[in-house]
Design a protein around this motif. Structure first.
Motif, PDB file in Angstrom:
ATOM      1  N   ILE A   9      32.836  41.675  40.344  1.00 37.70           N
ATOM      2  CA  ILE A   9      33.042  40.899  38.952  1.00 37.70           C
ATOM      3  C   ILE A   9      33.198  42.150  37.946  1.00 37.70           C
ATOM      4  CG2 ILE A   9      32.495  39.434  37.272  1.00 37.70           C
ATOM      5  CD1 ILE A   9      30.731  37.896  39.287  1.00 37.70           C
ATOM      6  N   PHE A  10      34.519  42.117  37.191  1.00 39.80           N
ATOM      7  CA  PHE A  10      34.902  42.846  36.212  1.00 39.80           C
ATOM      8  C   PHE A  10      34.789  41.920  34.883  1.00 39.80           C
ATOM      9  CE2 PHE A  10      36.476  44.953  39.801  1.00 39.80           C
ATOM     10  CZ  PHE A  10      36.074  46.397  39.567  1.00 39.80           C
ATOM     11  N   GLN A  11      33.878  41.978  34.174  1.00 38.76           N
ATOM     12  CA  GLN A  11      33.837  41.326  32.840  1.00 38.76           C
ATOM     13  C   GLN A  11      34.337  41.745  31.723  1.00 38.76           C
ATOM     14  OE1 GLN A  11      30.345  38.879  32.788  1.00 38.76           O
ATOM     15  NE2 GLN A  11      30.457  38.371  30.464  1.00 38.76           N
ATOM     16  N   GLY A  12      34.369  43.184  31.954  1.00 40.20           N
ATOM     17  CA  GLY A  12      34.958  43.675  30.429  1.00 40.20           C
ATOM     18  C   GLY A  12      36.503  44.262  30.342  1.00 40.20           C
ATOM     19  N   SER A  13      36.961  43.345  31.266  1.00 38.26           N
ATOM     20  CA  SER A  13      38.578  43.792  31.412  1.00 38.26           C
ATOM     21  C   SER A  13      39.324  43.028  30.058  1.00 38.26           C
ATOM     22  CB  SER A  13      39.066  43.436  32.466  1.00 38.26           C
ATOM     23  OG  SER A  13      38.761  41.953  32.694  1.00 38.26           O
ATOM     24  N   GLY A  14      38.568  42.383  29.228  1.00 36.75           N
ATOM     25  CA  GLY A  14      38.983  41.877  28.183  1.00 36.75           C
ATOM     26  C   GLY A  14      38.428  40.666  27.765  1.00 36.75           C
ATOM     27  N   PRO A  15      38.365  39.938  26.653  1.00 38.87           N
ATOM     28  CA  PRO A  15      37.834  38.748  26.332  1.00 38.87           C
ATOM     29  C   PRO A  15      38.682  37.480  26.772  1.00 38.87           C
ATOM     30  CG  PRO A  15      38.771  39.456  24.450  1.00 38.87           C
ATOM     31  CD  PRO A  15      38.982  40.676  25.314  1.00 38.87           C
ATOM     32  N   ASP A  16      39.869  37.756  27.321  1.00 35.80           N
ATOM     33  CA  ASP A  16      40.607  36.515  27.725  1.00 35.80           C
ATOM     34  C   ASP A  16      40.862  36.361  29.108  1.00 35.80           C
ATOM     35  OD1 ASP A  16      41.433  36.151  25.072  1.00 35.80           O
ATOM     36  OD2 ASP A  16      43.180  37.148  25.130  1.00 35.80           O
ATOM     37  N   LYS A  17      40.106  37.422  30.089  1.00 32.35           N
ATOM     38  CA  LYS A  17      40.376  37.326  31.488  1.00 32.35           C
ATOM     39  C   LYS A  17      38.882  37.758  32.077  1.00 32.35           C
ATOM     40  CE  LYS A  17      43.277  40.032  33.186  1.00 32.35           C
ATOM     41  NZ  LYS A  17      44.511  40.515  33.430  1.00 32.35           N
ATOM     42  N   ILE A  18      38.481  37.233  33.257  1.00 32.44           N
ATOM     43  CA  ILE A  18      37.417  37.926  34.075  1.00 32.44           C
ATOM     44  C   ILE A  18      38.230  38.189  35.325  1.00 32.44           C
ATOM     45  CG2 ILE A  18      35.278  37.425  35.250  1.00 32.44           C
ATOM     46  CD1 ILE A  18      34.359  35.783  33.057  1.00 32.44           C
ATOM     47  N   THR A  19      37.982  39.463  36.000  1.00 30.70           N
ATOM     48  CA  THR A  19      38.673  39.597  37.284  1.00 30.70           C
ATOM     49  C   THR A  19      37.398  39.791  38.266  1.00 30.70           C
ATOM     50  OG1 THR A  19      40.410  40.990  36.149  1.00 30.70           O
ATOM     51  CG2 THR A  19      39.963  41.311  38.444  1.00 30.70           C
ATOM     52  N   ILE A  20      37.890  39.210  39.626  1.00 23.60           N
ATOM     53  CA  ILE A  20      37.052  39.151  40.599  1.00 23.60           C
ATOM     54  C   ILE A  20      37.946  40.064  41.831  1.00 23.60           C
ATOM     55  CG2 ILE A  20      35.400  38.008  42.227  1.00 23.60           C
ATOM     56  CD1 ILE A  20      35.171  35.942  40.318  1.00 23.60           C
ATOM     57  N   LEU A  21      37.140  40.826  42.301  1.00 22.23           N
ATOM     58  CA  LEU A  21      37.967  41.402  43.583  1.00 22.23           C
ATOM     59  C   LEU A  21      37.017  41.561  44.645  1.00 22.23           C
ATOM     60  CD1 LEU A  21      38.998  45.147  42.093  1.00 22.23           C
ATOM     61  CD2 LEU A  21      40.395  42.932  42.212  1.00 22.23           C
ATOM     62  N   TYR A  22      37.690  41.013  45.772  1.00 21.56           N
ATOM     63  CA  TYR A  22      36.891  40.809  47.045  1.00 21.56           C
ATOM     64  C   TYR A  22      37.285  41.594  48.369  1.00 21.56           C
ATOM     65  CZ  TYR A  22      36.286  35.957  44.865  1.00 21.56           C
ATOM     66  OH  TYR A  22      36.351  35.131  43.875  1.00 21.56           O
ATOM     67  N   GLU A  23      36.055  41.935  48.893  1.00 20.28           N
ATOM     68  CA  GLU A  23      36.549  43.008  50.114  1.00 20.28           C
ATOM     69  C   GLU A  23      37.509  42.401  51.143  1.00 20.28           C
ATOM     70  OE1 GLU A  23      33.416  45.940  51.451  1.00 20.28           O
ATOM     71  OE2 GLU A  23      33.209  44.523  53.263  1.00 20.28           O
ATOM     72  N   TYR A  24      37.219  40.980  51.313  1.00 22.06           N
ATOM     73  CA  TYR A  24      37.914  40.334  52.119  1.00 22.06           C
ATOM     74  C   TYR A  24      39.446  40.277  51.940  1.00 22.06           C
ATOM     75  CZ  TYR A  24      39.885  36.785  55.492  1.00 22.06           C
ATOM     76  OH  TYR A  24      40.667  36.236  56.502  1.00 22.06           O
ATOM     77  N   ALA A  25      40.075  41.057  53.064  1.00 20.56           N
ATOM     78  CA  ALA A  25      41.677  41.338  52.877  1.00 20.56           C
ATOM     79  C   ALA A  25      42.181  41.437  51.531  1.00 20.56           C
ATOM     80  CB  ALA A  25      42.186  40.002  53.279  1.00 20.56           C
ATOM     81  N   HIS A  26      41.608  42.250  50.680  1.00 18.60           N
ATOM     82  CA  HIS A  26      41.829  42.869  49.257  1.00 18.60           C
ATOM     83  C   HIS A  26      42.330  41.413  48.366  1.00 18.60           C
ATOM     84  CE1 HIS A  26      42.502  46.635  51.106  1.00 18.60           C
ATOM     85  NE2 HIS A  26      42.993  46.322  52.117  1.00 18.60           N
ATOM     86  N   ALA A  27      41.465  40.475  48.574  1.00 13.37           N
ATOM     87  CA  ALA A  27      42.056  39.278  47.628  1.00 13.37           C
ATOM     88  C   ALA A  27      41.380  39.521  46.510  1.00 13.37           C
ATOM     89  CB  ALA A  27      41.047  37.908  48.487  1.00 13.37           C
ATOM     90  N   SER A  28      41.888  38.795  45.627  1.00 12.31           N
ATOM     91  CA  SER A  28      41.667  38.993  43.974  1.00 12.31           C
ATOM     92  C   SER A  28      41.820  37.757  43.365  1.00 12.31           C
ATOM     93  CB  SER A  28      42.346  39.907  43.409  1.00 12.31           C
ATOM     94  OG  SER A  28      43.663  39.584  43.098  1.00 12.31           O
TER      95      SER A  28
END
Length: 258
Positions: free
Chosen positions: A123-142
């Motif tokens: 989980i990347f919460q510091g990518s900006g106040p308008d968006k939280i990003t989640i990167l998954y190991e499975y098949a490069h899903a996001s």
């Protein structure tokens, strides 16, 4: 006189000890846990997380069998409220799970299954106040969880991972997910949904290293009422831990790329 004072002191000590034992046995509330906070004051969920539950094999209680560890239900209440016709389909899915499970075809796992698939995610919460990003190991899903107050797109869009819109409810991140296709399952036991799937996730940081994760599932085509799963996400604390590559080609890769 001295003897009476000594006896009184002993009684006080024994009373205090008994009270302490009762408090421990009764689960007296600990001191307030200091949660890591982001710059905006919200709990900081950033990090690499993973489940220890075998929920991906079967969300409900199940015994061990070849290749499947035993597991306890993560479904609140224990049962999934299928409509009769959908329950028949679920049983057919289970009987043919080796070939019908979308994971066997290397499809994206969808939400919420990808969270408890057993693969770590970041989980990347510091990518900006308008968006939280989640990167998954499975098949490069996001996934991108939009936090800017916008609504889901109009109409229905068939997405593997759905469309995610989030907001904070106190210290809990609430994510509303919709616009799914009907080609993913909830587990390897054949639990399924239609394109009317609606998922509401709750991420609650209970201490720096644990997230209480729940997902409420609603699908009027398949279920008689909404139902909820609840499990724990654990922070990966190993030195230099990172998301690695998990390639899952949906065809005979050695045949075409020797």
């Amino acid at each position: 006189m001295i003897k009476r004072i000594a006896i009184a002191i002993v009684i006080l000590i024994l009373t205090a000890a008994a009270g302490l034992s009762l408090a421990v046995a009764g689960g007296a509330p600990p001191a307030a846990v200091q949660l890591p906070r982001a710059r905006d004051g919200k709990p900081n969920l950033s990090g690499i997380w993973q489940v220890l539950s075998p929920a991906d094999f079967d969300l409900q209680d199940h015994s061990a069998q070849a290749g499947v560890p035993a597991g306890q239900s993560v479904v609140v209440g224990g049962d999934i409220p299928y409509q009769p016709s959908a329950l028949k389909q679920k049983k057919e899915n289970y009987a043919n799970r080796q070939t019908l499970d979308p994971e066997s075809k290397c499809y994206l796992l969808g939400v919420p299954r990808i969270t408890y698939s057993g693969h770590p995610f970041q989980i990347f919460q510091g990518s900006g106040p308008d968006k939280i990003t989640i990167l998954y190991e499975y098949a490069h899903a996001s996934r991108f969880i939009y936090m800017n107050g916008t609504n889901h797109p109009e109409g229905h869009i068939d997405w593997w991972m759905g469309d995610a819109r989030g907001h904070w409810q106190g210290d809990t991140l609430v994510v509303d997910d919709t616009d799914f296709n009907d080609r993913t399952w909830f587990d390897r036991a054949g639990d399924f949904h239609s394109d009317q799937l609606h998922v509401v996730e709750h991420y609650t940081l209970t201490d720096p290293d644990h997230i209480d994760y729940s997902a409420t599932i609603e699908d009027p085509k398949v279920f008689t009422k909404p139902w909820t799963i609840d499990l724990v996400l654990y922070r990966r604390l190993e030195k230099d831990v990172q998301i690695l590559d998990y390639e899952c080609p949906s065809f005979d890769i050695e045949k075409y790329y020797p």
